[in-house]
Motif scaffolding. Structure first.
Motif, PDB file in Angstrom:
ATOM      1  N   ILE A  45       7.888  17.989 -14.561  1.00  0.00           N
ATOM      2  CA  ILE A  45       7.505  18.666 -13.831  1.00  0.00           C
ATOM      3  C   ILE A  45       7.234  19.973 -14.042  1.00  0.00           C
ATOM      4  O   ILE A  45       6.576  20.354 -14.267  1.00  0.00           O
ATOM      5  CB  ILE A  45       8.657  18.463 -13.288  1.00  0.00           C
ATOM      6  N   VAL A  46       7.892  20.252 -15.172  1.00  0.00           N
ATOM      7  CA  VAL A  46       7.581  21.579 -15.609  1.00  0.00           C
ATOM      8  C   VAL A  46       6.297  21.841 -16.688  1.00  0.00           C
ATOM      9  O   VAL A  46       5.837  21.837 -16.400  1.00  0.00           O
ATOM     10  CB  VAL A  46       8.561  22.294 -16.706  1.00  0.00           C
TER      11      VAL A  46
ATOM     12  N   ARG B 105       3.135  21.322 -14.860  1.00  0.00           N
ATOM     13  CA  ARG B 105       3.327  22.102 -14.075  1.00  0.00           C
ATOM     14  C   ARG B 105       3.376  21.171 -12.685  1.00  0.00           C
ATOM     15  O   ARG B 105       2.232  21.219 -11.874  1.00  0.00           O
ATOM     16  CB  ARG B 105       2.182  23.408 -14.446  1.00  0.00           C
ATOM     17  N   LEU B 106       3.386  20.200 -12.566  1.00  0.00           N
ATOM     18  CA  LEU B 106       3.554  19.418 -11.665  1.00  0.00           C
ATOM     19  C   LEU B 106       4.146  20.199  -9.822  1.00  0.00           C
ATOM     20  O   LEU B 106       5.278  20.638 -10.412  1.00  0.00           O
ATOM     21  CB  LEU B 106       3.822  17.480 -11.637  1.00  0.00           C
ATOM     22  N   ARG B 107       3.881  19.473  -9.038  1.00  0.00           N
ATOM     23  CA  ARG B 107       4.303  20.049  -7.776  1.00  0.00           C
ATOM     24  C   ARG B 107       4.741  18.278  -7.543  1.00  0.00           C
ATOM     25  O   ARG B 107       3.714  17.518  -7.025  1.00  0.00           O
ATOM     26  CB  ARG B 107       3.199  20.014  -6.834  1.00  0.00           C
ATOM     27  N   MET B 108       5.931  17.774  -6.789  1.00  0.00           N
ATOM     28  CA  MET B 108       6.379  16.747  -6.106  1.00  0.00           C
ATOM     29  C   MET B 108       6.428  17.592  -4.351  1.00  0.00           C
ATOM     30  O   MET B 108       7.747  18.356  -4.986  1.00  0.00           O
ATOM     31  CB  MET B 108       7.773  16.015  -6.999  1.00  0.00           C
ATOM     32  N   GLN B 109       5.941  16.840  -3.437  1.00  0.00           N
ATOM     33  CA  GLN B 109       6.640  16.992  -1.971  1.00  0.00           C
ATOM     34  C   GLN B 109       6.928  15.847  -1.310  1.00  0.00           C
ATOM     35  O   GLN B 109       5.994  15.239  -1.026  1.00  0.00           O
ATOM     36  CB  GLN B 109       5.205  18.438  -2.245  1.00  0.00           C
ATOM     37  N   GLY B 110       8.123  16.712  -0.753  1.00  0.00           N
ATOM     38  CA  GLY B 110       7.920  15.253   0.272  1.00  0.00           C
ATOM     39  C   GLY B 110       7.512  15.725   1.893  1.00  0.00           C
ATOM     40  O   GLY B 110       7.343  16.925   2.239  1.00  0.00           O
TER      41      GLY B 110
END
Lengths: 332, 332
Positions: free
Chosen positions: A264-265, A268-273
């Protein structure tokens, strides 16, 4: 009006896999609506993997009442109203539970239009379509030419996500269980490729199907499939976290996917619920697009309607085993 | 100008913990700048946990060249320039590596102002301050009155994140190793509470320190501390993924934190990674705020300057063991 209220009770918390022994048919008294409440007659009950997740304890809804009526959303008709917002004959979506009749507070209901095909109110114009629309577009933010992967791709939400991906000009890869479903995704729904997680290595098959990496992953399953996708995300990729089916029917994994938070770092990912009910206030925008796509033949609606309240437990058990194609529901 | 270029070589990939045996002092030829390049004399080398992460393979930068000069960012002075953007005497930030002199392409350098205290160009006005600023404010999006948790809180980035949290009116809890660091956070830097991960259960201590749950978690460490925070996030919470120190110095965990993606869905969390270099173009806004806060006495700057290029390996090994308070760097 019948004076009998058939109900499906959830008798105990399943320790492992959900089975018919966890449910019991019963009869309850006809509910009497109090001030602010509405008496509903259930028409169609929505079946969703989330029903099973609720059995693990408090989620985005409070914990289930074991021994009581199984919770669940449905399309219902107003029989009697003590709410200023509803009158007899209105259609509404709400948590009726698995029973013929329910008394529910008007403020907890969403009013529905009388469309020609009522089942569409649970599939493309209901919980499935809205989940796909908001999760994919608002959270996933796909751009033309990007590569999109969706898991549980032959399910109610996944099948719509993939088709919206094609409408938006993306390369779309579906992950589903079994050759038949995979063929259906590519030949009928226009997916560019499909990965059969029961028959091949998801990691390798994705490498081949997404040679440029993954920009948007719409995750319905969690677990090892999420792990395989994480490893192949592109810089700046987005993961819309919709569900974790792989974790619901039994004992959840003792750990999460590798790559969190390292990948993720680095990427530069975005994980969003998200939970679709948070978007209900905004549904007019979604319904306008979804209706236009259906009318133009760009979005095919697949429904799997099972008859009879008494078959609801088996319908959920089968859904968790991946039996269904498109939106599964029970006609009460 | 000396005609000797002292260098620290990274001789092999560490299988377990990083030790002095993985480095070797050496002397190289004075580099000769080519067209577009600049000859730099290294003044201060920045030490960051990321230095160790690079040894695992390709990250946001290409894999390290084992046997070659150890990579690393630093503040340097231009000695000779074949780039139109730099002239002798200019200061720049770039990947000089661990050596006295380096030839680097001008387009890979960031020009720096001649501030009174050059070390500040690596701490509050450099990589540490900018990482804290953009990661916390742009990714974390804290609101007044919210609860913020930051790990590696006594480190260069964490100590600034926590102080910005107080400036923004948040309740700030730091996680650090050892009583002394924890006392420093609360007594000197104004943190509301500190959790000693070496001396107490992080999960329980957070429960006590953040009774209303966590709204923003700034994660420098990953692993079990991330897991403990995930479990206590509030609905709509944000996790800024800055690093995963717990995974760098040795063999990374075979699995990720529990709760991914289940808790991300249920609590509608956003987990998002970032790399400070992506924000360099936007640094004027950050520097303006950081300078004003330092001038007003709201932001204390802690630096840990070690003397001598030959001490750089031990400085990194010590940083990974949590020796430092504030920004560690080596004066070449």
């Amino acid at each position: 009006m019948a004076d009998v209220n058939r109900q499906v009770l959830l008798v105990e918390k399943p320790a492992g896999k959900l089975g018919p022994e966890h449910f019991k048919m019963s009869q309850g008294a006809m509910p009497v609506p109090q001030d602010g409440e509405v008496l509903l007659r259930t028409l169609y009950i929505s079946l969703d993997a989330a029903n099973r997740a609720w059995m693990h304890g408090a989620t985005y809804r409070s914990a289930l009442d074991f021994g009581g009526v199984m919770a669940g959303g449905g399309v219902a008709e107003v029989v009697e109203s003590k709410s200023p917002d509803f009158k007899p004959g209105d259609l509404a979506f709400g948590d009726t539970g698995w029973q013929d009749y329910a008394a529910v507070k008007g403020k907890h209901l969403t009013k529905l239009p009388r469309v020609p095909q009522l089942t569409n109110l649970l599939s493309v114009y209901g919980i499935a379509g809205l989940t796909a629309y908001f999760g994919f577009l608002d959270i996933g933010q796909p751009k033309e030419g990007e590569t999109v992967v969706v898991s549980a791709a032959a399910g109610s939400v996944g099948s719509i996500v993939g088709q919206i991906g094609k409408i938006k000009g993306c390369r779309v890869i579906g992950i589903a269980g079994g050759k038949e479903k995979c063929e259906w995704l590519t030949s009928e729904l226009g997916f560019d490729a499909a990965v059969d997680y029961k028959g091949e290595s998801v990691f390798k098959a994705l490498k081949a199907a997404a040679p440029k990496g993954i920009d948007v992953y719409f995750d319905n399953v969690g677990g090892t499939i999420l792990e395989a996708c994480l490893a192949q995300m592109n810089i700046g990729g987005r993961i819309a976290c919709c569900g974790a089916i792989s974790q619901y029917d039994g004992v959840p994994d003792a750990a999460g996917p590798r790559g969190v938070p390292g990948l993720i770092v680095v990427k530069r990912l975005r994980m969003q619920g998200f939970i679709v009910t948070d978007y209900f206030k905004d549904q007019a925008r979604a319904l306008k697009d979804l209706q236009a796509w259906v009318a133009a033949g760009k979005l095919k609606v697949e429904e799997d309607v099972i008859d009879g309240l008494e078959n609801t437990p088996q319908a959920l058990i089968g859904l968790l085993a991946g039996e269904n194609r498109g939106k599964r529901m029970v006609k009460v």
